[in-house]
Design an enzyme around this catalytic site. Structure first.
Site, PDB file in Angstrom:
ATOM      1  N   ARG A 195      33.916  21.522  48.680  1.00 57.01           N
ATOM      2  CA  ARG A 195      35.072  21.278  49.563  1.00 57.01           C
ATOM      3  C   ARG A 195      35.381  22.484  50.447  1.00 57.01           C
ATOM      4  O   ARG A 195      35.700  22.330  51.624  1.00 57.01           O
ATOM      5  CB  ARG A 195      36.288  20.896  48.726  1.00 57.01           C
ATOM      6  CG  ARG A 195      35.979  19.621  47.962  1.00 57.01           C
ATOM      7  CD  ARG A 195      37.178  18.945  47.432  1.00 57.01           C
ATOM      8  NE  ARG A 195      36.772  17.636  46.923  1.00 57.01           N
ATOM      9  CZ  ARG A 195      37.465  16.915  46.069  1.00 57.01           C
ATOM     10  NH1 ARG A 195      38.608  17.355  45.632  1.00 57.01           N
ATOM     11  NH2 ARG A 195      37.045  15.748  45.671  1.00 57.01           N
TER      12      ARG A 195
ATOM     13  N   ASP B  67      55.652  16.544  48.797  1.00 56.14           N
ATOM     14  CA  ASP B  67      54.295  16.873  48.375  1.00 56.14           C
ATOM     15  C   ASP B  67      53.823  18.037  49.243  1.00 56.14           C
ATOM     16  O   ASP B  67      54.362  18.265  50.333  1.00 56.14           O
ATOM     17  CB  ASP B  67      53.364  15.659  48.557  1.00 56.14           C
ATOM     18  CG  ASP B  67      52.088  15.786  47.725  1.00 56.14           C
ATOM     19  OD1 ASP B  67      52.022  15.186  46.637  1.00 56.14           O
ATOM     20  OD2 ASP B  67      51.151  16.498  48.159  1.00 56.14           O
TER      21      ASP B  67
END
Ligand SMILES: C[S@@+](CC[C@H](N)C(=O)[O-])C[C@H]1O[C@@H](n2cnc3c(N)ncnc32)[C@H](O)[C@@H]1O
Length: 276
Positions: free
Chosen positions: A37, A140
């Site tokens: 990633r 979030d």
């Protein structure tokens, strides 16, 4: 694309920086996934090595925008409607009691991912006739997840099991079940105040105010103990008197050794600030 080489030293630098900024812990067992990633993002930035990428993050990212890109690539948004329903029912009961007694109540879904958790809680509050008396905040660290939350469109798997019969009318009221997925009614989405907040950002977290119930479920498992302790301590300070903190059913806060009281109600556990 093959990931860029990641030496143990650079892994330790990069994973340490991510942990310092977000709490997210990447142990050696997650090194390959991490390399994949981080490499994707480093290559997008036109960098040839992960050490160069580390230097960008550490010294050339004054507003944190690059770290935010990386975080978006690392976080796991796994969630679904009515997840761990027994807990949501108890949270809704506590909020309903508070709203009836005090005229209003406040709830916070502190790592709401794509929104299924606060939207589920909103439906349960509606079923108790108190939706208009409970202020719902959902936050979030991922802006991408929050954008999806505010679209309110989900795949069929967002409702894993049919809702129990007493809840069916409330789900039908707010969620249109189409053959290709689910669409949540805009009015319900707009009952929630959506905010981007990194739980490690003490000031941003505190600015949300005090809450009667906080859901911080299935996020602390990704944190190292120190970060989890700091976040939980902060959240507990934001609990209104008698307020309740819910963590995921497979999570326990005992390991953090904080002054918390664990309370059982209807077979469901939640935490409160310990009485002095
Ligand atoms: C697995 S989801 C949990 C969703 C929901 N609470 C549930 O239990 O179904 C974990 C969420 O935590 C968020 N997260 C991870 N680190 C965070 C941080 N430092 N601050 C705020 N949110 C974070 C991720 O972006 C992700 O959406």
């Amino acid at each position: 694309m093959d990931p860029l080489p990641l030496s143990p030293q650079v892994f330790s630098l990069l994973a340490g920086l991510v942990e310092e900024r977000t709490g997210l812990h990447h142990g050696l067992d997650r090194r390959d996934l991490f390399a994949e990633r981080v490499s994707t993002r480093a290559v997008e930035r036109g960098l040839d090595t992960l050490l160069d990428y580390y230097y960008v993050l550490r010294y050339d990212d004054p507003d944190g925008a690059e770290m935010q890109h990386l975080v978006e690539a690392l976080v796991i948004h796994e969630t679904y409607l009515l997840r761990e329903l027994d807990q949501l029912e108890v949270a809704a009961d506590l909020l309903a009691e508070r709203a009836r007694a005090a005229g209003s109540a406040r709830a916070w879904s502190a790592a709401c991912a794509t929104g299924e958790e606060p939207l589920s809680l909103a439906m349960l509050l509606d079923a108790r006739g108190v939706l208009d008396r409970v202020e719902l905040v959902a936050s979030d660290v991922s802006g991408r997840a929050l954008a999806r939350a505010q679209e309110g469109r989900y795949g069929p798997r967002a409702l894993r099991a049919p809702p129990p019969p007493p809840l069916e009318p409330w789900v039908d009221r707010w969620v249109e079940r189409r053959p290709d997925g689910l669409v949540v009614r805009r009015e319900l989405i707009e009952r929630v105040r959506w905010r981007r907040v990194n739980l490690l950002d003490d000031a941003a977290r505190r600015a949300l105010g005090a809450f009667d119930a906080v859901l911080c479920r299935n996020v602390l498992i990704y944190f190292a103990d120190d970060a989890a302790r700091r976040v939980v301590q902060g959240i507990v300070e934001q609990l209104a008197p008698g307020g309740a903190l819910f963590v995921g059913v497979s999570e326990s806060l005992v390991r953090l050794r904080l002054p918390l009281e664990c309370v059982e109600r209807g077979g469901v556990f939640h935490y409160r600030r310990a009485r002095p």
